[in-house]
Design an enzyme around this catalytic site. Structure first.
Site, PDB file in Angstrom:
ATOM      1  CB  SER A   1      73.324  77.164  58.688  1.00  0.00           C
ATOM      2  OG  SER A   1      72.969  76.568  57.472  1.00  0.00           O
ATOM      3  CG  MET A   2      71.746  71.169  60.376  1.00  0.00           C
ATOM      4  SD  MET A   2      72.799  69.736  60.085  1.00  0.00           S
ATOM      5  CE  MET A   2      74.122  70.017  61.267  1.00  0.00           C
TER       6      MET A   2
ATOM      7  CG  PHE B   1      74.872  69.933  56.406  1.00  0.00           C
ATOM      8  CD1 PHE B   1      74.669  68.711  57.004  1.00  0.00           C
ATOM      9  CD2 PHE B   1      75.056  69.978  55.038  1.00  0.00           C
ATOM     10  CE1 PHE B   1      74.649  67.539  56.254  1.00  0.00           C
ATOM     11  CE2 PHE B   1      75.042  68.828  54.275  1.00  0.00           C
ATOM     12  CZ  PHE B   1      74.835  67.599  54.887  1.00  0.00           C
TER      13      PHE B   1
ATOM     14  CG  HIS C   1      74.454  80.684  55.019  1.00  0.00           C
ATOM     15  ND1 HIS C   1      73.146  80.614  55.445  1.00  0.00           N
ATOM     16  CD2 HIS C   1      75.061  79.548  55.474  1.00  0.00           C
ATOM     17  CE1 HIS C   1      72.958  79.482  56.116  1.00  0.00           C
ATOM     18  NE2 HIS C   1      74.103  78.834  56.156  1.00  0.00           N
TER      19      HIS C   1
ATOM     20  CG  ASP D   1      71.587  82.658  53.357  1.00  0.00           C
ATOM     21  OD1 ASP D   1      72.235  81.817  52.692  1.00  0.00           O
ATOM     22  OD2 ASP D   1      71.358  82.520  54.571  1.00  0.00           O
TER      23      ASP D   1
END
Length: 251
Positions: free
Chosen positions: A93-94, A25, A224, A194
Site C-alpha cells: 500500500s503506502m 498508512f 488489500h 481491493d
C-alpha cells in the site's frame, strides 16, 4: 506512548542480501511480520521498521508527514547498504509508495523492489476536500482490515488523521512524477478486489515505470492487505524467487 501489541519493529541479521519492508498508512509492522519472518528464515538480513506516528494512537500521526516516513525507510536502506551486497525494498500500500520513491532516489543501489497493492493516486472523492477539511475535522473512519481471510486481523488505527492524509496526497503526486525513474527489476502483486486502493494504481505503476524486468502477479483470492490474506504464501514465495534470481551470487 506505549506501542499497540504487535506493532513492534523487527530486525534480523542474516546474510549479504538485505530486505527493507515498508508497511502501509495507519498500519504497522504486524501486517508484514509473517513476510519478514519468512525471509529471515531463508537467511536474509531483514529490516521491518515502524514508521513515525504509527503503532501507538492515530493522534500521534497528526504531527508527521510523508518526509518523516520516508526518512525512516531511507535510514534503513543506508544501514543495510553498509553491510549487504544486495538490498531490496518491499512494500504494501503506502509502503509501496515509499518503495517506489526509494527506488527513484537510490537508483542502482537498490537491486529490486516488490510491491503489494501500491498506492500512487487519490481514489476517494473526499480527498479533494482534505486540504480544507483537515482544519475542521481531525480524523475520519479507518481503512484497516480489508482482508478476505476469515479471522485474519490487521493491527492499525481505526481512524485516519487528516493532516497526515493531506501529506500522503502530496506524496502521491511526487511519486507519480518519479515513476519513470524506477528502472530496477519490479515484482508487482495486485488484488483485483481491493476496497482501499483501486487496481488502477497498479496499472499506472506498470504503465509509467521504466523498468524492463517486470513480473506482474494477480492475487485473485485476497483483498488489500494481501500479506495477511489467502495469497500470503504466494507473495512470500514469489518474493523469495525474485531475490534468488537477482541476488544469486549472495542469497
Amino acid at each position: 506512548m506505549p506501542l499497540i501489541p504487535g506493532a513492534e519493529p523487527f530486525r534480523h541479521d542474516g546474510g549479504e542480501v538485505g530486505v527493507v519492508l515498508c508497511h502501509g498508512f495507519t498500519g504497522s509492522p504486524q501486517s508484514l511480520r509473517p513476510w519478514a519472518d519468512y525471509l529471515a528464515a531463508k537467511g536474509l538480513t531483514v529490516s521491518l521498521p515502524l514508521l513515525p506516528g504509527h503503532g501507538t494512537r492515530w493522534q500521534d500521526m497528526q504531527a508527521t508527514r510523508w518526509e518523516d516516513w520516508y526518512a525512516e525507510i531511507d535510514r534503513e536502506v543506508r544501514t543495510l547498504s553498509d553491510r549487504c551486497k544486495h538490498v531490496f525494498v518491499f512494500g504494501l500500500s503506502m509502503g509501496g509508495t515509499l518503495t517506489l520513491h526509494t527506488a527513484a532516489r537510490h537508483g542502482a543501489a537498490i537491486t529490486g523492489i516488490a510491491l503489494v497493492n501500491p498506492s500512487v493516486r487519490a481514489d476517494q472523492k473526499m480527498i479533494g476536500a482534505v486540504p480544507a477539511l483537515r482544519h475542521l475535522v481531525p480524523s475520519v473512519q479507518g481503512i484497516t482490515n480489508d482482508i478476505a481471510l476469515e479471522g485474519s486481523q490487521e493491527v492499525g488505527y481505526d481512524r485516519v488523521p487528516l493532516h497526515a492524509l493531506y501529506s500522503l496526497s502530496r506524496f502521491w503526486k511526487v511519486v507519480h512524477d518519479e515513476l519513470p525513474q524506477v528502472t530496477q527489476p519490479v515484482l508487482l502483486m495486485r488484488s483485483p478486489q481491493d476496497h482501499v486502493v483501486s487496481p488502477e494504481n497498479s496499472t499506472i505503476v506498470l504503465s509509467r515505470i521504466s523498468a524492463t524486468d517486470v513480473t506482474d502477479v494477480v492475487l485473485e483470492r485476497s483483498y488489500h492487505v494481501a500479506t495477511l490474506d489467502h495469497d500470503a504464501e504466494r507473495i512470500f514465495e514469489a518474493s523469495w524467487e525474485f531475490v534468488q534470481r537477482l541476488g544469486a551470487d549472495s542469497a
